[in-house]
Design a protein around this motif. Structure first.
Motif, PDB file in Angstrom:
ATOM      1  N   UNK A 158       0.832  -1.210   0.000  1.00  0.00           N
ATOM      2  CA  UNK A 158       0.000   0.000   0.000  1.00  0.00           C
ATOM      3  C   UNK A 158       0.867   1.259   0.000  1.00  0.00           C
ATOM      4  N   UNK A 159       1.959   1.253   0.773  1.00  0.00           N
ATOM      5  CA  UNK A 159       2.860   2.411   0.791  1.00  0.00           C
ATOM      6  C   UNK A 159       3.536   2.601  -0.568  1.00  0.00           C
ATOM      7  N   UNK A 160       3.957   1.498  -1.187  1.00  0.00           N
ATOM      8  CA  UNK A 160       4.570   1.588  -2.514  1.00  0.00           C
ATOM      9  C   UNK A 160       3.575   2.140  -3.543  1.00  0.00           C
ATOM     10  N   UNK A 161       2.334   1.670  -3.466  1.00  0.00           N
ATOM     11  CA  UNK A 161       1.310   2.147  -4.396  1.00  0.00           C
ATOM     12  C   UNK A 161       1.061   3.642  -4.206  1.00  0.00           C
ATOM     13  N   UNK A 162       0.983   4.087  -2.963  1.00  0.00           N
ATOM     14  CA  UNK A 162       0.771   5.507  -2.684  1.00  0.00           C
ATOM     15  C   UNK A 162       1.939   6.354  -3.184  1.00  0.00           C
ATOM     16  N   UNK A 163       3.156   5.846  -2.998  1.00  0.00           N
ATOM     17  CA  UNK A 163       4.334   6.582  -3.453  1.00  0.00           C
ATOM     18  C   UNK A 163       4.348   6.727  -4.973  1.00  0.00           C
ATOM     19  N   UNK A 164       3.968   5.671  -5.682  1.00  0.00           N
ATOM     20  CA  UNK A 164       3.941   5.727  -7.143  1.00  0.00           C
ATOM     21  C   UNK A 164       2.884   6.724  -7.623  1.00  0.00           C
ATOM     22  N   UNK A 165       1.704   6.681  -7.015  1.00  0.00           N
ATOM     23  CA  UNK A 165       0.607   7.553  -7.444  1.00  0.00           C
ATOM     24  C   UNK A 165       0.945   9.023  -7.175  1.00  0.00           C
TER      25      UNK A 165
END
Length: 430
Positions: A158-165
């Motif tokens: 979830x943190x990786x997804x938020x960082x990418x977005x």
């Protein structure tokens, strides 16, 4: 003999110009030689203007020169920003960029920026669906992992997804002109979220590494620490601390202009590189991510490897005493699987953040000025940023390689839409 006394206004104007030039040089990679040529360009322009206007030396001329100097710099910076984004590509612009580029050739910069833009787009296309699938699969709890491990992996995805977005929105804001993303304070909020998600991604990897260290090396503490409840508390506290830590970044930007009562475009506050409080915060931020996590992950992995090797020797000795028995060691197999997952995730983090750590020591310990970076140092800086983003989409591939049940769930998830479409087609045909 001392020259004429300079007014406080003149000193502040010159300091503001120098600070603005330094910030722009950090963003675009302008070298010291390039800044010298820039000063000559601006200086010659102002001298020509002075001659044409016919002003005599004095306060009035100083004021006009300061205004023109600042205007020329602003126009020059704006045109070069546009060129660096690939919008302005006139022959005159290319020649001017090549002249002020110092030892960095225009062709190298153009190639690097084009590759970087394509690279970030590929990372976005890969990372968003892969992290989304990982969250969906791991949340079902059918991968044969413990509850605490599952929660750590879901939080990391979830943190990786938020960082990418957030990085994607930041790049849209950079390349778009006049979009709502350029309004203040939205542009500043996007930057804060980008920094917070990056720190959460890094420190959740540290917490996962510590959890696996406890599970493998500390059997007495394992029963109380490696639980779903403890994992939830650790994750919530870590993310909360990282978000609070990045709130000061909101105040390093100010609105550049006001149009019809709307604040537009985040202007970087140059005091960030001069005031003692901001300089201290910058050092704290760079130490907290990634220097301290990098060191902690190395230490915890080294201790885990030492414990596994020692336990393996003891177990082999005990099993050697039972001659003729072909007994399976389930505890050792479980530790091996846990260790493989730990080392692949931690190893990936160490490799992909190594360039950033090297650049940290180059800048903070070696004392190298980023404005005077050589070609290789500048490429290392950009490589560190690109590898940071690659780290946001590697964990899902690691799960697929190291976890057989995750692979089964992933294949089933890929097959599901195909099977559903086939069933719908058959129903319509019948």
């Amino acid at each position: 003999m001392r020259g004429p006394k300079r007014s406080r206004v003149d000193t502040e104007t010159e300091r503001d110009d120098q600070a603005e030039e330094q910030v722009w040089c950090r963003e675009t990679g302008l070298t010291g030689a390039g800044r010298g040529i820039l000063a000559q360009e601006v200086g010659s322009e102002t001298e020509t203007i002075d001659e044409e206007l016919g002003f005599a030396a004095g306060a009035e001329l100083t004021e006009v020169r300061a205004k023109m100097n600042k205007t020329l710099r602003a126009e020059y910076f704006a045109s070069e920003r546009e060129w660096s984004k690939g919008i302005v590509k006139t022959r005159q612009g290319l020649e001017l960029w090549k002249r002020v580029g110092g030892i960095r050739s225009q062709k190298m910069l153009e190639t690097l920026y084009r590759f970087r833009d394509t690279y970030y787009l590929v990372i976005l296309v890969i990372a968003v669906p892969m992290n989304t699938v990982a969250i969906a699969i791991l949340s079902r709890g059918k991968c044969g992992l413990s509850t605490c491990t599952t929660r750590y992996l879901v939080a990391m995805a979830a943190a990786d997804l938020t960082a990418v977005v957030t990085a994607f929105f930041a790049r849209i804001e950079y390349y778009s002109s006049g979009s709502f993303l350029e309004t203040y304070p939205l542009c500043s909020i996007i930057f804060v979220l980008q920094c917070a998600s990056r720190d959460c991604s890094v420190w959740l990897t540290v917490t996962f590494t510590f959890d696996r260290f406890v599970a493998i090396c500390c059997q007495k503490l394992k029963a109380s620490y490696c639980t779903g409840r403890t994992a939830a508390l650790v994750l919530v506290n870590t993310c909360t601390i990282m978000c609070l830590k990045n709130i000061p970044f909101y105040f390093i930007y100010n609105p550049r202009e006001i149009i019809d009562g709307v604040l537009w475009i985040c202007k970087f506050n140059t005091d960030y590189y001069t005031e003692h409080q901001w300089v201290s915060f910058d050092q704290f931020d760079k130490s907290l991510t990634p220097l301290i996590p990098f060191a902690l992950i190395l230490i915890l992995n080294a201790l885990t490897v030492r414990h596994i090797l020692a336990a393996s020797r003891v177990r082999k000795g005990l099993r050697g005493q039972r001659k003729g028995e072909n007994c399976s060691d389930s505890a050792m197999d479980s530790r091996r699987r846990s260790a493989i997952l730990l080392f692949t995730i931690s190893g990936s983090f160490i490799i992909l953040w190594l360039a950033t750590v090297v650049n940290f020591f180059t800048y903070n310990v070696g004392g190298t000025d980023p404005n005077n970076y050589t070609d290789s140092e500048f490429i290392l800086l950009e490589l560190g940023y690109m590898l940071q983003n690659l780290c946001l989409c590697t964990n899902t591939f690691i799960y697929g390689v190291t976890q057989s049940k995750f692979r089964e769930q992933f294949i089933a998830a890929v097959k599901w839409p195909v099977i559903t479409i086939v069933h719908l087609i058959r129903r319509q045909s019948n």
